[in-house]
Design a protein around this motif. Structure first.
Motif, PDB file in Angstrom:
ATOM      1  N   GLU A 153       0.767  -1.197  -0.055  1.00  0.00           N
ATOM      2  CA  GLU A 153      -0.108   0.067   0.110  1.00  0.00           C
ATOM      3  C   GLU A 153       0.910   1.344   0.053  1.00  0.00           C
ATOM      4  OE1 GLU A 153      -3.956   0.343   2.384  1.00  0.00           O
ATOM      5  OE2 GLU A 153      -2.494   1.553   3.544  1.00  0.00           O
ATOM      6  N   SER A 170      -9.197   5.308 -10.829  1.00  0.00           N
ATOM      7  CA  SER A 170     -10.556   5.235  -9.932  1.00  0.00           C
ATOM      8  C   SER A 170     -10.413   4.284  -8.833  1.00  0.00           C
ATOM      9  CB  SER A 170     -11.822   4.851 -10.841  1.00  0.00           C
ATOM     10  OG  SER A 170     -11.535   3.615 -11.442  1.00  0.00           O
ATOM     11  N   GLU A 171      -9.378   3.433  -8.771  1.00  0.00           N
ATOM     12  CA  GLU A 171      -8.990   2.730  -7.573  1.00  0.00           C
ATOM     13  C   GLU A 171      -8.152   3.328  -6.531  1.00  0.00           C
ATOM     14  OE1 GLU A 171      -9.483  -1.749  -9.666  1.00  0.00           O
ATOM     15  OE2 GLU A 171      -7.635  -0.698 -10.389  1.00  0.00           O
ATOM     16  N   ILE A 172      -7.697   4.421  -6.874  1.00  0.00           N
ATOM     17  CA  ILE A 172      -6.735   5.072  -5.868  1.00  0.00           C
ATOM     18  C   ILE A 172      -7.673   6.040  -5.044  1.00  0.00           C
ATOM     19  CG2 ILE A 172      -4.684   7.002  -5.636  1.00  0.00           C
ATOM     20  CD1 ILE A 172      -3.731   5.976  -8.346  1.00  0.00           C
ATOM     21  N   TYR A 173      -7.671   5.531  -3.776  1.00  0.00           N
ATOM     22  CA  TYR A 173      -8.809   6.128  -2.807  1.00  0.00           C
ATOM     23  C   TYR A 173      -8.011   7.552  -2.111  1.00  0.00           C
ATOM     24  CZ  TYR A 173     -11.357   6.445   1.609  1.00  0.00           C
ATOM     25  OH  TYR A 173     -12.477   6.503   2.448  1.00  0.00           O
ATOM     26  N   ASP A 174      -8.896   8.581  -2.211  1.00  0.00           N
ATOM     27  CA  ASP A 174      -8.695   9.908  -1.908  1.00  0.00           C
ATOM     28  C   ASP A 174      -9.296  10.351  -0.764  1.00  0.00           C
ATOM     29  OD1 ASP A 174      -8.283  12.804  -1.807  1.00  0.00           O
ATOM     30  OD2 ASP A 174      -7.963  12.774  -4.078  1.00  0.00           O
ATOM     31  N   GLN A 175      -8.734  10.959   0.172  1.00  0.00           N
ATOM     32  CA  GLN A 175      -9.374  11.194   1.638  1.00  0.00           C
ATOM     33  C   GLN A 175      -8.765  12.382   2.072  1.00  0.00           C
ATOM     34  OE1 GLN A 175      -9.324   7.584   3.886  1.00  0.00           O
ATOM     35  NE2 GLN A 175      -8.041   8.840   5.471  1.00  0.00           N
ATOM     36  N   ARG A 226      -4.460  16.316   2.529  1.00  0.00           N
ATOM     37  CA  ARG A 226      -5.171  15.080   2.022  1.00  0.00           C
ATOM     38  C   ARG A 226      -4.235  13.873   1.676  1.00  0.00           C
ATOM     39  NH1 ARG A 226     -10.419  15.925   1.064  1.00  0.00           N
ATOM     40  NH2 ARG A 226     -10.483  14.091  -0.229  1.00  0.00           N
ATOM     41  N   LYS A 261      -3.627  10.321  -0.985  1.00  0.00           N
ATOM     42  CA  LYS A 261      -4.069   9.344  -1.876  1.00  0.00           C
ATOM     43  C   LYS A 261      -3.512   8.075  -1.625  1.00  0.00           C
ATOM     44  CE  LYS A 261      -4.655  12.543  -5.829  1.00  0.00           C
ATOM     45  NZ  LYS A 261      -6.006  12.251  -6.122  1.00  0.00           N
ATOM     46  N   ASP A 301      -3.647   0.648  -3.132  1.00  0.00           N
ATOM     47  CA  ASP A 301      -3.387  -0.562  -2.648  1.00  0.00           C
ATOM     48  C   ASP A 301      -3.487  -1.755  -3.486  1.00  0.00           C
ATOM     49  OD1 ASP A 301      -3.773  -2.599  -0.612  1.00  0.00           O
ATOM     50  OD2 ASP A 301      -5.576  -1.951   0.590  1.00  0.00           O
TER      51      ASP A 301
END
Length: 508
Positions: A76, A108-113, A126, A128, A131
Motif C-alpha cells: 500500500e 478510480s481505484e486510488i483512494y482519496d481522503q 489530504r 491518496k 492498495d
C-alpha cells in the motif's frame, strides 16, 4: 576485508542501476536478501529537483517484493498532499511471483481522503492511497509518482532501510538544483562515503547516493531504533521562500530569525488583559510565583485546537486572538504565554522541540526543520522554567516524557540557540506502595493499598490525566492496571501534588 566487501557491494549496485529494467521475478532475489525478511526493496529511486527557492519536483519509482503476510503493508502506497504539495501522477502495478503483470491499478481505484488528524479542527492535508495487496505470496508491487512542491522548506530524508525485516536490493536518491541557487545541504548518517557521487556539469548540479544488497535485520529488545542504525541522508535547503516569507537556514541563528519573522507583531494583547496579568501577579513574592500564576491563568482560559493550513503549520495565531477565542495550537498557546509573561516584564523564549516519548534526537549540527511542537522556556536567575501550554492539567514546570531529556531550539531576538530540557534522574522517578491486607479463613482478603507515583511514574499509563476525568474512569484505570484476579474496588481516592517534580497518591 570489510572495505573490499563494501566496494563489491557498491559495484554491484552500480551494475544493477546501469543494466536497465529489473527482473521482478521473486526467484531472482538472492537468498541472502530473503533470509529473515518480510519485504525486499527491489528498487527505490527518488529524484528531488529544486527549481527555485520556492518550488521543487519529486519523482519516485518503487518496487517491493512482498514475501509474506507480515510484509503486506508495503503493498500500500500513501501520498500526502495539500495546497502546497500537488500530486501530478500516481500509478501502480502488481506482479505475481514470476514477475508477470497481474494488474495495473486504475485511477478510480486510488483512494482519496482527508488527512485531518483527530486533534485538529481543520487541516488542508489530504492523502491518496494505492492498495495492491494480493493473496498469493510472494508477489511484487510497483509504484511511480510525481509531486510538485509550491514551497521549499524541507527536503525528504533518504532512509535506505526504514524498518527491521526489510532487505534492500537497490536504493538511490538524487537531488539536483539550478546552478544559480545556493546548493542544498546534507548530512550523512551511517552512510558509506563511496555511496555518494557529485556532478557539477550543466545547468543543474546534482548529488546522488546509491546503496544496496543490505540484508534484513531483526529488532533487538530494547535495542536501537531504525533511524539510529539505518543508512540515511538528511537534506535541507540553504535558502527558501514559504508563502512570501523568505529565509535561510545554514545556521540556527538564521533559522531562528525566520521563525521570528513569522511571529512579528503577534505578541499583541489588549490593555485589559495586560492589566489583568499585572493584577494577578501583584502580590507574588517571586518571579517563579508570577510565572506559576500566569501559567495556571493560561490553562484555565484556553484549550488545545490544531489548525494547520499552509504556513499556518509554522506560524502562530496572534496573542490577542487566542485571548479572545480561548483556543489555539501549540504555537499559538506558547506565543500567548510569552505575551502574558511579557506583560509583567518577564522575558521568555518561544521554543521549538521534537516531542514524543520515543522521538528521534535533534541533530544539533544540521540546522533544518526537525520539530513538531512548541513550548515556552523561561530563563530566570539560577533556574529555567519550562511550560507545556497545550495541556489544561500539566503540572507547572513539568516536561516529563513528552518533552523532557532532549535538545530544543529556543528562539531569541538574535536568532536561536540549542538548549537542553529537564532531565528526570532515577532518584525522582519512584513508585512507593504500602498495603495492609486482612486475610479471612476462606482465603478471601480485604486490602487497603496506598501507592505514590512520583516523577515520570506520575504518567504511569496515563494516570496523571485520568485522575482529572472522574471517579468512574479512575476506577476503570485501577481495574485495568492491577494484576490481581477476581477483585472488586470498593473505593478509590487520588490526591494530586502537581509540583515541578509531580506526584500522586492513590488510595484503594
Amino acid at each position: 576485508m570489510k572495505s573490499a566487501s563494501l566496494i563489491l557491494t557498491l559495484l554491484l549496485v552500480h551494475e544493477v542501476f546501469a543494466s536497465g529494467p529489473v527482473n521482478y521475478s521473486a526467484a531472482q532475489i538472492p537468498d541472502s536478501l530473503k533470509s529473515d525478511a518480510n519485504v525486499v526493496v527491489r528498487l527505490d529511486e527518488t529524484t528531488f529537483t529544486i527549481l527555485n527557492e520556492k518550488s521543487a519536483v519529486q519523482k519516485g519509482h518503487e518496487v517491493y517484493t512482498i514475501l509474506n503476510v507480515q510484509g503486506s503493508e508495503w503493498a500500500e502506497k500513501v501520498l500526502f498532499y495539500s495546497k502546497l504539495i500537488k500530486v501530478k501522477s500516481f500509478n501502480g502495478n502488481l506482479y505475481n511471483k514470476d514477475g508477470e503483470l497481474v494488474k495495473k491499478i486504475k485511477q478510480s481505484e486510488i483512494y482519496d481522503q482527508s488527512a485531518v488528524s483527530g486533534y485538529s479542527l481543520y487541516e488542508d492535508n489530504r492523502l491518496k492511497v494505492a492498495d495492491l495487496k494480493y493473496g498469493s505470496y510472494p508477489y511484487t508491487v510497483e509504484f511511480t509518482y510525481e509531486l510538485e512542491y509550491d514551497f521549499l522548506f524541507y527536503i525528504p530524508t533518504f532512509q535506505v532501510q526504514p524498518q527491521p525485516k526489510v532487505a534492500v536490493e537497490n536504493s538511490s536518491f538524487v537531488i539536483e538544483w539550478d546552478a544559480k541557487l545556493t546548493p542544498p545541504r546534507y548530512k550523512e548518517i551511517n552512510m558509506p562515503v563511496m555511496a555518494r557521487a557529485e556532478s557539477n556539469t550543466g545547468s543543474r548540479p546534482s548529488l546522488t547516493w546509491k546503496l544496496g544488497h543490505l540484508p534484513a535485520y531483526k529488532q533487538e529488545p530494547f535495542g536501537p531504533m531504525a533511524h539510529e542504525i539505518s543508512p540515511q541522508v538528511l537534506l535541507a535547503p540553504s535558502s527558501f521562500e514559504f508563502e512570501g516569507y523568505y529565509g535561510r537556514m545554514e545556521d540556527w541563528d538564521r533559522f531562528g530569525l525566520w521563525i521570528n519573522s513569522l511571529g512579528k507583531n503577534r505578541l499583541n494583547l489588549s490593555a485589559e488583559t495586560v492589566a489583568k496579568a499585572r493584577e494577578l501577579t501583584a502580590s507574588a513574592s517571586s518571579i517563579t510565583e508570577k510565572i506559576d500564576i500566569l501559567y495556571k491563568y493560561m490553562q484555565s482560559r484556553t484549550r488545545y485546537v490544531s489548525i494547520q493550513i499552509g504556513i499556518g503549520g509554522y506560524q502562530p495565531f496572534d496573542a490577542a486572538t487566542v485571548d479572545r477565542v480561548g483556543y489555539g495550537d501549540c504555537k499559538a498557546l506558547s506565543n500567548y504565554m510569552v505575551a502574558l509573561l511579557e506583560a509583567v516584564g518577564i522575558p521568555s523564549n518561544y521554543t521549538l522541540i521534537r516531542a514524543g516519548q520515543h522521538a528521534p534526537k535533534m541533530v544539533t549540527d544540521f540546522p533544518s526543520t526537525q520539530f513538531n511542537h512548541a513550548v515556552v522556556m523561561v530563563p530566570i536567575e539560577q533556574d529555567t522554567v519550562w511550560l507545556e501550554c497545550t495541556s489544561q492539567v500539566n503540572p507547572f514546570g513539568y516536561s516529563g516524557t513528552f518533552t523532557g531529556d532532549r535538545e530544543a531550539l529556543a528562539v531569541t531576538k538574535e536568532g536561536a540557540k540549542v538548549v537542553p530540557t529537564p532531565v528526570y534522574p532515577k532518584e525522582v522517578n519512584l513508585q512507593k506502595r504500602e498495603a495492609i491486607v486482612s486475610l479471612e479463613d476462606n482465603g478471601d482478603a480485604i486490602a487497603v493499598v496506598k501507592t505514590t507515583y512520583a516523577g515520570l511514574q506520575y504518567e504511569n499509563n496515563g494516570l496523571y490525566y485520568i485522575q482529572h476525568t472522574g471517579k468512574d474512569k479512575l476506577q476503570k484505570w485501577v481495574t485495568e492496571n492491577t494484576e490481581i484476579g477476581h477483585f472488586a474496588v470498593k473505593s478509590v481516592e487520588a490526591v494530586d501534588h502537581p509540583d515541578r517534580i509531580p506526584s500522586l497518591d492513590l488510595t484503594l
